[in-house]
Design a protein around this motif. Sequence first.
Motif, PDB file in Angstrom:
ATOM      1  N   ALA A 271       1.794  21.230  26.383  1.00 39.74           N
ATOM      2  CA  ALA A 271       2.969  21.500  25.539  1.00 39.74           C
ATOM      3  C   ALA A 271       2.571  22.358  24.349  1.00 39.74           C
ATOM      4  CB  ALA A 271       3.590  20.192  25.052  1.00 39.74           C
ATOM      5  N   VAL A 272       3.517  23.214  23.935  1.00 39.07           N
ATOM      6  CA  VAL A 272       3.351  24.048  22.742  1.00 39.07           C
ATOM      7  C   VAL A 272       4.532  23.776  21.823  1.00 39.07           C
ATOM      8  CG1 VAL A 272       3.163  26.388  21.822  1.00 39.07           C
ATOM      9  CG2 VAL A 272       2.108  25.828  24.025  1.00 39.07           C
ATOM     10  N   LEU A 273       4.270  23.363  20.608  1.00 40.22           N
ATOM     11  CA  LEU A 273       5.304  23.011  19.640  1.00 40.22           C
ATOM     12  C   LEU A 273       5.140  23.854  18.382  1.00 40.22           C
ATOM     13  CD1 LEU A 273       5.060  19.113  19.965  1.00 40.22           C
ATOM     14  CD2 LEU A 273       6.610  20.663  21.188  1.00 40.22           C
ATOM     15  N   PHE A 274       6.286  24.220  17.788  1.00 41.40           N
ATOM     16  CA  PHE A 274       6.295  25.022  16.561  1.00 41.40           C
ATOM     17  C   PHE A 274       6.949  24.229  15.435  1.00 41.40           C
ATOM     18  CE2 PHE A 274       6.187  28.134  20.004  1.00 41.40           C
ATOM     19  CZ  PHE A 274       5.153  28.963  19.605  1.00 41.40           C
ATOM     20  N   PHE A 275       6.371  24.361  14.232  1.00 42.33           N
ATOM     21  CA  PHE A 275       6.909  23.697  13.050  1.00 42.33           C
ATOM     22  C   PHE A 275       6.910  24.675  11.885  1.00 42.33           C
ATOM     23  CE2 PHE A 275       4.774  20.574  15.687  1.00 42.33           C
ATOM     24  CZ  PHE A 275       5.737  19.586  15.834  1.00 42.33           C
ATOM     25  N   ASN A 276       7.917  24.574  11.052  1.00 35.81           N
ATOM     26  CA  ASN A 276       8.001  25.395   9.854  1.00 35.81           C
ATOM     27  C   ASN A 276       7.467  24.584   8.668  1.00 35.81           C
ATOM     28  OD1 ASN A 276       8.550  27.347   8.002  1.00 35.81           O
ATOM     29  ND2 ASN A 276      10.772  27.036   7.978  1.00 35.81           N
ATOM     30  N   GLU A 277       6.418  25.095   8.031  1.00 35.27           N
ATOM     31  CA  GLU A 277       5.800  24.391   6.919  1.00 35.27           C
ATOM     32  C   GLU A 277       5.523  25.343   5.764  1.00 35.27           C
ATOM     33  OE1 GLU A 277       2.351  22.240   8.049  1.00 35.27           O
ATOM     34  OE2 GLU A 277       3.419  20.923   9.457  1.00 35.27           O
ATOM     35  N   MET A 278       5.185  24.737   4.634  1.00 35.47           N
ATOM     36  CA  MET A 278       4.829  25.499   3.435  1.00 35.47           C
ATOM     37  C   MET A 278       3.324  25.397   3.223  1.00 35.47           C
ATOM     38  SD  MET A 278       7.575  26.840   2.157  1.00 35.47           S
ATOM     39  CE  MET A 278       6.967  27.320   0.552  1.00 35.47           C
ATOM     40  N   LYS A 279       2.684  26.554   3.057  1.00 39.95           N
ATOM     41  CA  LYS A 279       1.253  26.599   2.791  1.00 39.95           C
ATOM     42  C   LYS A 279       0.964  27.715   1.810  1.00 39.95           C
ATOM     43  CE  LYS A 279      -3.275  26.816   4.997  1.00 39.95           C
ATOM     44  NZ  LYS A 279      -4.018  26.988   6.277  1.00 39.95           N
ATOM     45  N   ASP A 280       0.271  27.384   0.736  1.00 39.90           N
ATOM     46  CA  ASP A 280      -0.035  28.340  -0.332  1.00 39.90           C
ATOM     47  C   ASP A 280       1.234  28.985  -0.875  1.00 39.90           C
ATOM     48  OD1 ASP A 280      -2.730  27.807   0.020  1.00 39.90           O
ATOM     49  OD2 ASP A 280      -2.985  29.429   1.492  1.00 39.90           O
ATOM     50  N   ARG A 281       2.269  28.149  -1.021  1.00 39.97           N
ATOM     51  CA  ARG A 281       3.556  28.558  -1.605  1.00 39.97           C
ATOM     52  C   ARG A 281       4.278  29.613  -0.769  1.00 39.97           C
ATOM     53  NH1 ARG A 281       2.341  29.010  -8.145  1.00 39.97           N
ATOM     54  NH2 ARG A 281       1.630  26.837  -8.409  1.00 39.97           N
ATOM     55  N   ARG A 282       4.047  29.611   0.493  1.00 40.73           N
ATOM     56  CA  ARG A 282       4.787  30.515   1.382  1.00 40.73           C
ATOM     57  C   ARG A 282       5.097  29.784   2.675  1.00 40.73           C
ATOM     58  NH1 ARG A 282       0.462  34.943   3.814  1.00 40.73           N
ATOM     59  NH2 ARG A 282      -1.135  33.443   4.442  1.00 40.73           N
ATOM     60  N   SER A 283       6.186  30.215   3.308  1.00 39.81           N
ATOM     61  CA  SER A 283       6.638  29.590   4.538  1.00 39.81           C
ATOM     62  C   SER A 283       5.865  30.164   5.721  1.00 39.81           C
ATOM     63  CB  SER A 283       8.144  29.824   4.723  1.00 39.81           C
ATOM     64  OG  SER A 283       8.594  29.214   5.907  1.00 39.81           O
ATOM     65  N   ILE A 284       5.378  29.270   6.576  1.00 42.36           N
ATOM     66  CA  ILE A 284       4.609  29.695   7.738  1.00 42.36           C
ATOM     67  C   ILE A 284       5.083  28.898   8.946  1.00 42.36           C
ATOM     68  CG2 ILE A 284       2.550  30.306   6.387  1.00 42.36           C
ATOM     69  CD1 ILE A 284       1.345  27.633   7.377  1.00 42.36           C
ATOM     70  N   ILE A 285       4.583  29.285  10.117  1.00 47.06           N
ATOM     71  CA  ILE A 285       4.833  28.563  11.355  1.00 47.06           C
ATOM     72  C   ILE A 285       3.523  27.913  11.801  1.00 47.06           C
ATOM     73  CG2 ILE A 285       5.414  28.764  13.799  1.00 47.06           C
ATOM     74  CD1 ILE A 285       7.362  30.930  13.124  1.00 47.06           C
ATOM     75  N   LYS A 286       3.582  26.596  12.016  1.00 49.53           N
ATOM     76  CA  LYS A 286       2.411  25.887  12.537  1.00 49.53           C
ATOM     77  C   LYS A 286       2.650  25.586  14.017  1.00 49.53           C
ATOM     78  CE  LYS A 286       1.515  21.491  11.754  1.00 49.53           C
ATOM     79  NZ  LYS A 286       1.099  20.236  11.087  1.00 49.53           N
ATOM     80  N   MET A 287       1.719  26.050  14.842  1.00 52.16           N
ATOM     81  CA  MET A 287       1.825  25.806  16.272  1.00 52.16           C
ATOM     82  C   MET A 287       0.821  24.712  16.657  1.00 52.16           C
ATOM     83  SD  MET A 287       1.159  28.358  19.529  1.00 52.16           S
ATOM     84  CE  MET A 287      -0.610  28.410  19.233  1.00 52.16           C
ATOM     85  N   ARG A 288       1.297  23.791  17.487  1.00 44.95           N
ATOM     86  CA  ARG A 288       0.428  22.738  18.010  1.00 44.95           C
ATOM     87  C   ARG A 288       0.349  22.875  19.529  1.00 44.95           C
ATOM     88  NH1 ARG A 288       1.549  16.893  15.781  1.00 44.95           N
ATOM     89  NH2 ARG A 288      -0.651  16.741  16.366  1.00 44.95           N
ATOM     90  N   LEU A 289      -0.853  23.148  20.022  1.00 42.25           N
ATOM     91  CA  LEU A 289      -1.107  23.257  21.454  1.00 42.25           C
ATOM     92  C   LEU A 289      -1.676  21.916  21.923  1.00 42.25           C
ATOM     93  CD1 LEU A 289      -1.366  24.803  24.115  1.00 42.25           C
ATOM     94  CD2 LEU A 289      -3.551  25.739  23.277  1.00 42.25           C
ATOM     95  N   LYS A 290      -0.915  21.225  22.785  1.00 45.91           N
ATOM     96  CA  LYS A 290      -1.299  19.883  23.242  1.00 45.91           C
ATOM     97  C   LYS A 290      -1.608  19.922  24.732  1.00 45.91           C
ATOM     98  CE  LYS A 290       1.349  16.581  21.712  1.00 45.91           C
ATOM     99  NZ  LYS A 290       2.569  15.792  21.409  1.00 45.91           N
ATOM    100  N   ALA A 291      -2.833  19.478  25.074  1.00 43.76           N
ATOM    101  CA  ALA A 291      -3.256  19.419  26.477  1.00 43.76           C
ATOM    102  C   ALA A 291      -4.198  18.228  26.626  1.00 43.76           C
ATOM    103  CB  ALA A 291      -3.922  20.717  26.902  1.00 43.76           C
TER     104      ALA A 291
END
Length: 326
Positions: A271-291
């Motif tokens: 599975a590949v999941l995407f999350f919207n998070e804040m890092k270093d005061r900017r919005s980013i996308i965190k992807m989690r690759l689960k296997a």
Amino acid sequence: MKKFIILTIFLFINSIYAIGNLSVQDTISTSKPDTLIIQEQTKEQPIAEEKVKNTSLQEKINQLGAPPVNKIITTGKIVWSMIIILIGVLVIKIIELLLNRFGRKSAQYRIVVKRLIPIIKILGWTFVIYIIIQGVIRPPLATVIAFFTSIGVAIGFAAQDLLKNIFGGLMILFDRPFQIGDKIEAASAYGEVIKIGLRSTRIVTADDSVVTIPNGEMMNQSISNSNSGETNCQVVAEFFLPLDVDTQKVRRIALEAAMVSKYIYLNKPVAVLFFNEMKDRRSIIKMRLKAYVSDIQNEFIFKSDMTEITLRELIKEKVINKEYYQ
């Protein structure tokens, strides 16, 4: 004549009176020793009864069979006990070595063997102690009762924490929240359980460090188990991507990167999941690759493999730029 008769009667009466006095005195004099004897016997009777009681108590103690310690534990018995202990250590080590060698042939057998080793050790040492007590020392019942009573009192006052850890170890062995070979997270440490003892549990972390956690603490906190007795477990690799990245293309590359790895377990989904998070005061996308990895021993190698292949392909296909990570 009358005077003679009167005088004779008077003398007779006096004689009778004198004889009566003598009889009474003799009776009194002869009765005094008997009275003293009775009084002395009365005084000596409690002492005699106390001696009888002490004698009966000593006989009861002797009947329990509690000879002196120097007669129970002799030099010969100590030597034989040490010999039996050395033989026990040697036999248990050989059995553990053979089981570990047999377990290395297969991942499935390895986990089963690791779980059997603690039980075999406990049974082995119990048998050794039984042989020493019953076959060599042979203590009487009174000595055994006195020994365990003293040990119980001493442990109760001086080893409360040790008892708590031992009780926790027994609860872990019977309740089985985790077993040897499981990947758990406890006390801010994550790794594979390599030993469950009566006092503590040991896990080896990703950087090959051995963490020892008292069983008392293990029973008072939440424990995360990754594989729960199975040879495979889930592996998660995380990536931080720019907000405008093409998620569809990233998903395809990530799935292919996981599927081509030689460590993947294909019977479970990827599975590949995407999350919207804040890092270093900017919005980013965190992807989690689960296997899932096929063998829990290769968990961290598989995670590194997925990360390396995914990043290389993302940069190769220009989905992300090197400057983004600088």
